[in-house]
Enzyme design. Structure first.
Site, PDB file in Angstrom:
ATOM      1  N   TYR A   1      -8.655 -43.262 -42.410  1.00 13.70           N
ATOM      2  CA  TYR A   1      -9.640 -42.515 -43.188  1.00 13.70           C
ATOM      3  C   TYR A   1      -9.626 -41.012 -42.935  1.00 13.70           C
ATOM      4  CZ  TYR A   1     -11.377 -47.218 -43.933  1.00 13.70           C
ATOM      5  OH  TYR A   1     -11.473 -48.551 -44.267  1.00 13.70           O
TER       6      TYR A   1
ATOM      7  N   ASN B   1     -18.517 -45.056 -53.488  1.00 21.30           N
ATOM      8  CA  ASN B   1     -17.582 -45.696 -52.582  1.00 21.30           C
ATOM      9  C   ASN B   1     -18.367 -46.832 -51.943  1.00 21.30           C
ATOM     10  OD1 ASN B   1     -15.957 -46.595 -50.512  1.00 21.30           O
ATOM     11  ND2 ASN B   1     -15.268 -44.555 -49.924  1.00 21.30           N
TER      12      ASN B   1
ATOM     13  N   ASP C   1     -23.572 -55.822 -60.595  1.00 15.45           N
ATOM     14  CA  ASP C   1     -24.537 -56.059 -61.665  1.00 15.45           C
ATOM     15  C   ASP C   1     -25.464 -54.862 -61.864  1.00 15.45           C
ATOM     16  OD1 ASP C   1     -23.412 -58.523 -62.130  1.00 15.45           O
ATOM     17  OD2 ASP C   1     -25.043 -59.679 -61.214  1.00 15.45           O
TER      18      ASP C   1
ATOM     19  N   HIS D   1     -12.167 -44.570 -53.285  1.00 12.23           N
ATOM     20  CA  HIS D   1     -11.784 -45.073 -51.970  1.00 12.23           C
ATOM     21  C   HIS D   1     -10.900 -44.036 -51.303  1.00 12.23           C
ATOM     22  CE1 HIS D   1     -13.525 -48.955 -52.738  1.00 12.23           C
ATOM     23  NE2 HIS D   1     -12.978 -48.893 -53.942  1.00 12.23           N
ATOM     24  N   ILE D   2     -11.183 -43.732 -50.073  1.00 14.42           N
ATOM     25  CA  ILE D   2     -10.437 -42.718 -49.330  1.00 14.42           C
ATOM     26  C   ILE D   2      -9.008 -43.176 -49.080  1.00 14.42           C
ATOM     27  CG2 ILE D   2     -10.318 -41.506 -47.117  1.00 14.42           C
ATOM     28  CD1 ILE D   2     -13.469 -41.644 -47.161  1.00 14.42           C
ATOM     29  N   SER D   3      -8.855 -44.418 -48.687  1.00 19.05           N
ATOM     30  CA  SER D   3      -7.524 -44.962 -48.425  1.00 19.05           C
ATOM     31  C   SER D   3      -6.996 -45.643 -49.685  1.00 19.05           C
ATOM     32  CB  SER D   3      -7.567 -45.971 -47.276  1.00 19.05           C
ATOM     33  OG  SER D   3      -8.277 -47.137 -47.665  1.00 19.05           O
TER      34      SER D   3
ATOM     35  N   ARG E   1      -8.417 -56.542 -49.933  1.00 19.20           N
ATOM     36  CA  ARG E   1      -8.890 -55.279 -50.487  1.00 19.20           C
ATOM     37  C   ARG E   1      -8.363 -55.024 -51.900  1.00 19.20           C
ATOM     38  NH1 ARG E   1     -11.528 -52.590 -46.345  1.00 19.20           N
ATOM     39  NH2 ARG E   1     -10.809 -53.136 -44.261  1.00 19.20           N
TER      40      ARG E   1
END
Length: 146
Positions: free
Chosen positions: A26, A77, A90, A103-105, A114
């Site tokens: 990260y 995120n 929802d 998403h950072i990665s 994932r």
């Protein structure tokens, strides 16, 4: 002319540990760095951000509900809730403003679980793997939409 509402920047579980938790994945930048980046981008468009983080699913859902009437867009995120929270998905589907999942990665280059996001199908767009710069791009997109 009405001033557009703030861009909500919502962060899920463990993102309060940015810069400390798995920096090899990260990076070393912190959540404060994310907020500073997003605020700076929004300011260029005459906008503001409402940046929030929680490790609790219900908080995130409550903020999405709030965003329905307050926000001009949402950058989210969801952290681990990306893969597990039908309730957050929802809530996000009720929004009538742009929603960008960040998403950072690069989640697709990591563990297999994932690869599946419950949020992506209801998001306007998804940015993954660009570090915290992805947040800035997401805010810029939202600000350019209205």
């Amino acid at each position: 002319m009405t001033t557009p509402g703030p861009v909500y920047v919502l962060n899920g579980p463990n993102l309060n540990l940015l810069g400390q938790r798995q920096p090899e994945v990260y990076g070393h930048q912190t959540l404060d760095d994310v907020v500073t980046l997003c605020a700076g981008v929004a300011e260029r468009f005459g906008r503001t951000v409402q940046a929030r983080q929680s490790n609790h699913e219900g908080d995130l859902i409550d903020w999405v509900h709030e965003a329905r009437t307050e926000a001009s867009g949402v950058v989210v995120n969801p952290g681990g809730y990306t893969h597990t929270s039908v309730a957050l998905r929802d809530a996000l589907v009720t929004l009538e403003v742009p929603v960008v999942e960040v998403h950072i990665s690069n989640v697709h280059a990591r563990e297999g679980f994932r690869d599946h996001s419950l949020v992506s199908p209801v998001a306007t767009g998804v940015i993954a793997g660009l570090g915290i710069e992805g947040y800035g791009l997401a805010v810029e997109y939202v600000c350019g939409r209205g």
